[in-house]
Design a protein around this motif. Structure first.
Motif, PDB file in Angstrom:
ATOM      1  N   PHE A  78       0.834  -1.207   0.000  1.00 29.92           N
ATOM      2  CA  PHE A  78       0.000   0.000   0.000  1.00 29.92           C
ATOM      3  C   PHE A  78       0.867   1.254   0.000  1.00 29.92           C
ATOM      4  CE2 PHE A  78      -2.656   3.238   2.099  1.00 29.92           C
ATOM      5  CZ  PHE A  78      -3.715   3.262   1.215  1.00 29.92           C
ATOM      6  N   GLY A  79       1.693   1.404   1.036  1.00 28.39           N
ATOM      7  CA  GLY A  79       2.561   2.559   1.086  1.00 28.39           C
ATOM      8  C   GLY A  79       3.068   2.826   2.483  1.00 28.39           C
ATOM      9  N   THR A  80       3.784   3.942   2.626  1.00 32.48           N
ATOM     10  CA  THR A  80       4.384   4.317   3.895  1.00 32.48           C
ATOM     11  C   THR A  80       3.942   5.718   4.287  1.00 32.48           C
ATOM     12  OG1 THR A  80       6.319   2.984   3.376  1.00 32.48           O
ATOM     13  CG2 THR A  80       6.580   4.625   5.111  1.00 32.48           C
ATOM     14  N   ARG A 118       3.916   7.964   0.956  1.00 29.45           N
ATOM     15  CA  ARG A 118       4.595   7.484  -0.259  1.00 29.45           C
ATOM     16  C   ARG A 118       3.930   6.174  -0.656  1.00 29.45           C
ATOM     17  NH1 ARG A 118       9.905   8.776  -2.056  1.00 29.45           N
ATOM     18  NH2 ARG A 118       9.806   6.604  -2.669  1.00 29.45           N
ATOM     19  N   PRO A 119       3.204   6.177  -1.751  1.00 32.82           N
ATOM     20  CA  PRO A 119       2.541   4.934  -2.174  1.00 32.82           C
ATOM     21  C   PRO A 119       3.553   3.895  -2.639  1.00 32.82           C
ATOM     22  CG  PRO A 119       2.292   6.632  -3.842  1.00 32.82           C
ATOM     23  CD  PRO A 119       2.968   7.284  -2.667  1.00 32.82           C
ATOM     24  N   SER A 120       3.202   2.626  -2.453  1.00 29.34           N
ATOM     25  CA  SER A 120       4.055   1.542  -2.943  1.00 29.34           C
ATOM     26  C   SER A 120       3.942   1.467  -4.463  1.00 29.34           C
ATOM     27  CB  SER A 120       3.628   0.206  -2.336  1.00 29.34           C
ATOM     28  OG  SER A 120       2.394  -0.209  -2.898  1.00 29.34           O
ATOM     29  N   GLN A 121       4.892   0.795  -5.074  1.00 33.19           N
ATOM     30  CA  GLN A 121       4.835   0.616  -6.528  1.00 33.19           C
ATOM     31  C   GLN A 121       3.596  -0.182  -6.916  1.00 33.19           C
ATOM     32  OE1 GLN A 121       7.031   2.234  -8.627  1.00 33.19           O
ATOM     33  NE2 GLN A 121       5.463   1.681 -10.114  1.00 33.19           N
ATOM     34  N   LEU A 162       0.638  -0.109  -5.450  1.00 31.61           N
ATOM     35  CA  LEU A 162      -0.506   0.809  -5.441  1.00 31.61           C
ATOM     36  C   LEU A 162      -0.452   1.751  -6.639  1.00 31.61           C
ATOM     37  CD1 LEU A 162      -3.045   1.924  -4.120  1.00 31.61           C
ATOM     38  CD2 LEU A 162      -1.579   3.338  -2.659  1.00 31.61           C
ATOM     39  N   LYS A 163       0.728   2.261  -6.948  1.00 34.26           N
ATOM     40  CA  LYS A 163       0.866   3.143  -8.119  1.00 34.26           C
ATOM     41  C   LYS A 163       0.422   2.433  -9.388  1.00 34.26           C
ATOM     42  CE  LYS A 163       4.853   5.821  -6.548  1.00 34.26           C
ATOM     43  NZ  LYS A 163       6.266   6.109  -6.832  1.00 34.26           N
ATOM     44  N   ASP A 164       0.878   1.181  -9.548  1.00 35.92           N
ATOM     45  CA  ASP A 164       0.506   0.418 -10.735  1.00 35.92           C
ATOM     46  C   ASP A 164      -0.995   0.172 -10.788  1.00 35.92           C
ATOM     47  OD1 ASP A 164       3.185   0.353 -11.416  1.00 35.92           O
ATOM     48  OD2 ASP A 164       3.503  -1.703 -10.717  1.00 35.92           O
ATOM     49  N   ALA A 165      -1.606  -0.144  -9.636  1.00 32.22           N
ATOM     50  CA  ALA A 165      -3.049  -0.401  -9.585  1.00 32.22           C
ATOM     51  C   ALA A 165      -3.844   0.853  -9.936  1.00 32.22           C
ATOM     52  CB  ALA A 165      -3.440  -0.919  -8.205  1.00 32.22           C
ATOM     53  N   VAL A 166      -3.401   1.996  -9.429  1.00 31.16           N
ATOM     54  CA  VAL A 166      -4.092   3.259  -9.715  1.00 31.16           C
ATOM     55  C   VAL A 166      -3.987   3.592 -11.202  1.00 31.16           C
ATOM     56  CG1 VAL A 166      -3.980   5.763  -9.342  1.00 31.16           C
ATOM     57  CG2 VAL A 166      -3.907   4.205  -7.384  1.00 31.16           C
ATOM     58  N   ASN A 167      -2.820   3.398 -11.766  1.00 36.96           N
ATOM     59  CA  ASN A 167      -2.624   3.714 -13.183  1.00 36.96           C
ATOM     60  C   ASN A 167      -3.304   2.729 -14.118  1.00 36.96           C
ATOM     61  OD1 ASN A 167      -1.192   6.155 -13.060  1.00 36.96           O
ATOM     62  ND2 ASN A 167       0.622   5.038 -12.422  1.00 36.96           N
ATOM     63  N   ALA A 168      -3.572   1.519 -13.648  1.00 38.39           N
ATOM     64  CA  ALA A 168      -4.237   0.516 -14.480  1.00 38.39           C
ATOM     65  C   ALA A 168      -5.747   0.509 -14.275  1.00 38.39           C
ATOM     66  CB  ALA A 168      -3.683  -0.873 -14.164  1.00 38.39           C
TER      67      ALA A 168
END
Length: 109
Positions: free
Chosen positions: A56-58, A89-92, A94-100
């Motif tokens: 998720f993130g930190t 700071r979102p995890s990679q 989460l970033k990938d999920a948001v962008n997809a």
């Protein structure tokens, strides 16, 4: 005219209902569990510790120093006092999920 995406807010009540539906606790127990987790996260951050949720993130607290700001209307300089700010700071993952996700659409030029 820019495209505006409708913002939906996930509430404590909705999180409690999701816990109730997926875990099988009572609604009251689900609400207590959610409050306990949120209080634990808040306490750690208040103490200056980071909170890392894998995938998720930190969340962390950063100290910002004293600096000089400027009033945009008058141009007068004003001191901005030192303060602590909350940073996420979102995890990679989460970033990938948001962008997809389905809401992601390319910007029109």
């Amino acid at each position: 005219m820019p495209n505006h995406v409708a913002m939906n807010t996930l509430t404590r009540a909705q999180l409690t209902e999701a816990i109730y539906a997926s875990v099988g606790l009572s609604r009251h127990e689900s609400a207590d569990l959610l409050e306990h987790v949120l209080n634990r996260i808040a306490s750690a951050l208040e103490a200056g510790n980071s909170v890392k949720i894998s995938g998720f993130g930190t969340f962390s607290v950063r100290q910002k120093g004293r600096r000089v700001g400027r009033n945009p209307k008058t141009g007068i300089e004003v001191p901005i006092l030192p303060r602590r700010v909350l940073v996420f700071r979102p995890s990679q993952i989460l970033k990938d999920a948001v962008n997809a996700g389905p809401a992601h659409a390319p910007a029109k030029a």
